[in-house]
Design a protein around this motif. Sequence first.
Motif, PDB file in Angstrom:
ATOM      1  N   SER A 151       0.871  -1.286  -0.136  1.00 19.45           N
ATOM      2  CA  SER A 151       0.055  -0.104   0.004  1.00 19.45           C
ATOM      3  C   SER A 151       1.009   1.378  -0.021  1.00 19.45           C
ATOM      4  CB  SER A 151      -0.948   0.049   1.204  1.00 19.45           C
ATOM      5  OG  SER A 151      -1.746  -1.138   1.201  1.00 19.45           O
ATOM      6  N   ILE A 152       1.745   1.426   0.870  1.00 17.75           N
ATOM      7  CA  ILE A 152       2.594   2.511   0.985  1.00 17.75           C
ATOM      8  C   ILE A 152       3.422   2.678  -0.330  1.00 17.75           C
ATOM      9  CG2 ILE A 152       4.643   3.269   2.203  1.00 17.75           C
ATOM     10  CD1 ILE A 152       3.657   2.060   4.858  1.00 17.75           C
ATOM     11  N   SER A 153       3.805   1.682  -0.922  1.00 18.59           N
ATOM     12  CA  SER A 153       4.901   1.731  -2.158  1.00 18.59           C
ATOM     13  C   SER A 153       3.826   2.136  -3.323  1.00 18.59           C
ATOM     14  CB  SER A 153       5.418   0.497  -2.468  1.00 18.59           C
ATOM     15  OG  SER A 153       4.774  -0.583  -2.831  1.00 18.59           O
ATOM     16  N   GLY A 154       2.646   1.783  -3.058  1.00 13.82           N
ATOM     17  CA  GLY A 154       1.699   2.083  -4.044  1.00 13.82           C
ATOM     18  C   GLY A 154       1.462   3.657  -4.281  1.00 13.82           C
ATOM     19  N   TYR A 155       1.110   4.290  -3.037  1.00 15.75           N
ATOM     20  CA  TYR A 155       0.898   5.728  -3.011  1.00 15.75           C
ATOM     21  C   TYR A 155       2.159   6.372  -3.326  1.00 15.75           C
ATOM     22  CZ  TYR A 155      -3.296   4.683  -0.341  1.00 15.75           C
ATOM     23  OH  TYR A 155      -4.610   4.134  -0.002  1.00 15.75           O
ATOM     24  N   ALA A 156       3.288   6.083  -2.895  1.00 15.53           N
ATOM     25  CA  ALA A 156       4.673   6.736  -3.337  1.00 15.53           C
ATOM     26  C   ALA A 156       4.805   6.366  -4.803  1.00 15.53           C
ATOM     27  CB  ALA A 156       5.851   5.970  -2.649  1.00 15.53           C
ATOM     28  N   PHE A 157       4.630   5.479  -5.258  1.00 16.55           N
ATOM     29  CA  PHE A 157       4.775   5.168  -6.835  1.00 16.55           C
ATOM     30  C   PHE A 157       3.759   6.235  -7.511  1.00 16.55           C
ATOM     31  CE2 PHE A 157       3.399   2.726 -10.813  1.00 16.55           C
ATOM     32  CZ  PHE A 157       4.526   3.021 -11.490  1.00 16.55           C
ATOM     33  N   MET A 158       2.628   6.500  -7.164  1.00 16.10           N
ATOM     34  CA  MET A 158       1.609   7.451  -7.801  1.00 16.10           C
ATOM     35  C   MET A 158       2.185   8.923  -7.744  1.00 16.10           C
ATOM     36  SD  MET A 158      -0.700   6.093  -9.455  1.00 16.10           S
ATOM     37  CE  MET A 158      -1.275   7.796  -9.772  1.00 16.10           C
ATOM     38  N   ILE A 159       3.062   9.014  -6.705  1.00 12.32           N
ATOM     39  CA  ILE A 159       3.757  10.555  -6.769  1.00 12.32           C
ATOM     40  C   ILE A 159       4.724  10.553  -7.898  1.00 12.32           C
ATOM     41  CG2 ILE A 159       5.142  12.234  -5.620  1.00 12.32           C
ATOM     42  CD1 ILE A 159       4.202  11.040  -2.801  1.00 12.32           C
ATOM     43  N   PHE A 160       5.647   9.505  -8.159  1.00 11.70           N
ATOM     44  CA  PHE A 160       6.574   9.345  -9.093  1.00 11.70           C
ATOM     45  C   PHE A 160       5.853   9.399 -10.640  1.00 11.70           C
ATOM     46  CE2 PHE A 160       9.275   8.092  -5.653  1.00 11.70           C
ATOM     47  CZ  PHE A 160      10.329   8.901  -5.782  1.00 11.70           C
ATOM     48  N   TYR A 161       4.960   8.581 -10.522  1.00 16.69           N
ATOM     49  CA  TYR A 161       4.010   8.208 -11.851  1.00 16.69           C
ATOM     50  C   TYR A 161       3.536   9.403 -12.415  1.00 16.69           C
ATOM     51  CZ  TYR A 161       0.888   6.382 -15.249  1.00 16.69           C
ATOM     52  OH  TYR A 161       0.276   5.814 -16.296  1.00 16.69           O
ATOM     53  N   SER A 162       2.791  10.179 -11.456  1.00 20.07           N
ATOM     54  CA  SER A 162       2.033  11.451 -11.856  1.00 20.07           C
ATOM     55  C   SER A 162       2.961  12.537 -12.331  1.00 20.07           C
ATOM     56  CB  SER A 162       1.249  12.160 -10.498  1.00 20.07           C
ATOM     57  OG  SER A 162       0.288  11.297  -9.856  1.00 20.07           O
ATOM     58  N   GLY A 163       4.049  12.697 -11.603  1.00 20.72           N
ATOM     59  CA  GLY A 163       5.094  13.533 -12.225  1.00 20.72           C
ATOM     60  C   GLY A 163       5.832  13.316 -13.716  1.00 20.72           C
ATOM     61  N   HIS A 164       5.680  11.750 -13.887  1.00 20.52           N
ATOM     62  CA  HIS A 164       6.427  11.220 -15.181  1.00 20.52           C
ATOM     63  C   HIS A 164       5.330  11.650 -16.217  1.00 20.52           C
ATOM     64  CE1 HIS A 164       8.176   8.785 -18.134  1.00 20.52           C
ATOM     65  NE2 HIS A 164       6.960   8.080 -18.100  1.00 20.52           N
ATOM     66  N   VAL A 165       3.832  11.484 -15.868  1.00 25.31           N
ATOM     67  CA  VAL A 165       2.850  11.828 -16.908  1.00 25.31           C
ATOM     68  C   VAL A 165       2.890  13.102 -17.084  1.00 25.31           C
ATOM     69  CG1 VAL A 165       0.299  11.589 -17.355  1.00 25.31           C
ATOM     70  CG2 VAL A 165       1.569   9.556 -16.395  1.00 25.31           C
ATOM     71  N   LEU A 166       2.892  14.053 -16.082  1.00 28.59           N
ATOM     72  CA  LEU A 166       2.701  15.510 -16.193  1.00 28.59           C
ATOM     73  C   LEU A 166       4.042  16.093 -17.369  1.00 28.59           C
ATOM     74  CD1 LEU A 166       1.747  18.420 -15.498  1.00 28.59           C
ATOM     75  CD2 LEU A 166       3.480  18.228 -13.421  1.00 28.59           C
ATOM     76  N   MET A 167       5.143  15.655 -16.890  1.00 31.92           N
ATOM     77  CA  MET A 167       6.071  16.005 -17.845  1.00 31.92           C
ATOM     78  C   MET A 167       6.242  15.597 -19.311  1.00 31.92           C
ATOM     79  SD  MET A 167       7.721  18.287 -16.176  1.00 31.92           S
ATOM     80  CE  MET A 167       9.246  18.606 -17.500  1.00 31.92           C
ATOM     81  N   ASN A 168       5.844  14.397 -19.499  1.00 32.42           N
ATOM     82  CA  ASN A 168       5.869  13.766 -20.877  1.00 32.42           C
ATOM     83  C   ASN A 168       4.905  13.644 -21.634  1.00 32.42           C
ATOM     84  OD1 ASN A 168       8.877  12.253 -20.631  1.00 32.42           O
ATOM     85  ND2 ASN A 168       8.174  12.015 -18.825  1.00 32.42           N
ATOM     86  N   ARG A 169       3.565  13.686 -20.924  1.00 32.86           N
ATOM     87  CA  ARG A 169       2.386  13.695 -21.762  1.00 32.86           C
ATOM     88  C   ARG A 169       1.488  15.030 -21.672  1.00 32.86           C
ATOM     89  NH1 ARG A 169       0.283  12.181 -26.170  1.00 32.86           N
ATOM     90  NH2 ARG A 169      -1.926  11.170 -26.011  1.00 32.86           N
ATOM     91  N   LEU A 170       1.314  15.408 -20.355  1.00 33.62           N
ATOM     92  CA  LEU A 170       0.197  16.411 -20.228  1.00 33.62           C
ATOM     93  C   LEU A 170       0.881  17.876 -20.729  1.00 33.62           C
ATOM     94  CD1 LEU A 170      -1.428  15.554 -16.840  1.00 33.62           C
ATOM     95  CD2 LEU A 170      -2.001  15.004 -19.308  1.00 33.62           C
ATOM     96  N   LEU A 171       2.033  18.171 -20.187  1.00 32.43           N
ATOM     97  CA  LEU A 171       2.775  19.252 -20.429  1.00 32.43           C
ATOM     98  C   LEU A 171       2.880  19.438 -21.928  1.00 32.43           C
ATOM     99  CD1 LEU A 171       4.260  21.944 -19.262  1.00 32.43           C
ATOM    100  CD2 LEU A 171       6.330  20.757 -19.157  1.00 32.43           C
ATOM    101  N   PRO A 172       3.393  18.615 -22.785  1.00 29.17           N
ATOM    102  CA  PRO A 172       3.584  18.926 -24.101  1.00 29.17           C
ATOM    103  C   PRO A 172       2.118  19.005 -24.793  1.00 29.17           C
ATOM    104  CG  PRO A 172       4.926  17.053 -23.612  1.00 29.17           C
ATOM    105  CD  PRO A 172       4.122  17.231 -22.052  1.00 29.17           C
ATOM    106  N   LEU A 173       1.287  18.635 -24.308  1.00 26.90           N
ATOM    107  CA  LEU A 173      -0.053  18.602 -24.956  1.00 26.90           C
ATOM    108  C   LEU A 173      -0.626  20.114 -24.548  1.00 26.90           C
ATOM    109  CD1 LEU A 173      -1.966  15.308 -23.977  1.00 26.90           C
ATOM    110  CD2 LEU A 173      -1.304  16.195 -26.273  1.00 26.90           C
TER     111      LEU A 173
END
Length: 334
Positions: free
Chosen positions: A186-208
């Motif tokens: 559970s803890i690693s899942g919440y931590a992973f969502m922080i890194f994953y959200s930043g990854h999506v923001l920089m590589n998908r949402l920001l360019p769009l």
Amino acid sequence: MADSGGPSALDSWRDSQAVSLHHIDPAPIESPATERDDLTLPDDVIDDEENYTPKDRRSGTAAAPGLSGTGRGAIYYLTRIQKYSSYAMSLFTTLHISNVSLIPAATGSVDASETYLLMTREIYQTSIAEPLLVILPVVAHVGSGVALRLLRRAQNVRRYGDRGLWTGRGSHGNTTSPWPEMSFISISGYAFMIFYSGHVLMNRLLPLAVEGDSSNVGLAYIAHGFARHPFVSWFSYIGLIGVGAGHMVWGTARWLGLAPSTRGWLKPRNKTVSVVVDRKTRRQRRRRWLGVQGMTVLVAALWAVGGLGVVARGGPTSGWLGALYDNLYAKAGL
């Protein structure tokens, strides 16, 4: 010979028992095991498909509206949403790791790997495939996980109140909480969502948002970020790979019934409980732990061999494309 008119020994014993009954303090009555809702089960029992028996699936007070006749509560359905959404995400994860790591490791070049990235993007970045393979499974997985914790806490509060039977001494002298205990998964899942959200923001949402599409964003964009902003890039991708591999491998092993328990790994709830485990069982648990942990290291290595070994060392991009990348990172405050 005893006097027949006096009290007998049996009468005296009955009187003493009747008096003692008046001094018994009231205690809460536990519901029978067959009537207890699955919300009160430990996380490892609920989340473990191997131990989740039909007896634990009764609707009780946690039944979803309109589903009480099925004998299965909301926890049952939320658990399966969480489980099968993780299976759906595994297809995208496999394709993505192949694009950003395995293919670059095979070619040894960022430029040579860009063509394969563009080809496989046609699979998971279409208007139909992206919502089905990426967006919907992620929302379902995270949403069901949060809902599971809220439902379990609500059940505990209904049973015992905000403090109620939970008012006891923890391992550090603090009162316990009706919130379900957090496991490593559970803890690693919440931590992973922080890194994953930043990854999506920089590589998908920001360019769009800035360019209108992400067609110019590829492996060279990642390499440019490592060259221009090494500290942020290395921290972000090491966290993404390390936490992500741990969460996905341990979570999959849990669904398959192969992972040892991770409840209480951070802070045992009750240290007064002692469990005696024989040597054979300890060896089996150790082998299972080593097996899952070894698979975690293998997945992290496959994810990093090309991503950190080739792409991260690809160097900056020059010309108009490099200026475009600089503008994107500047918009993110880098």
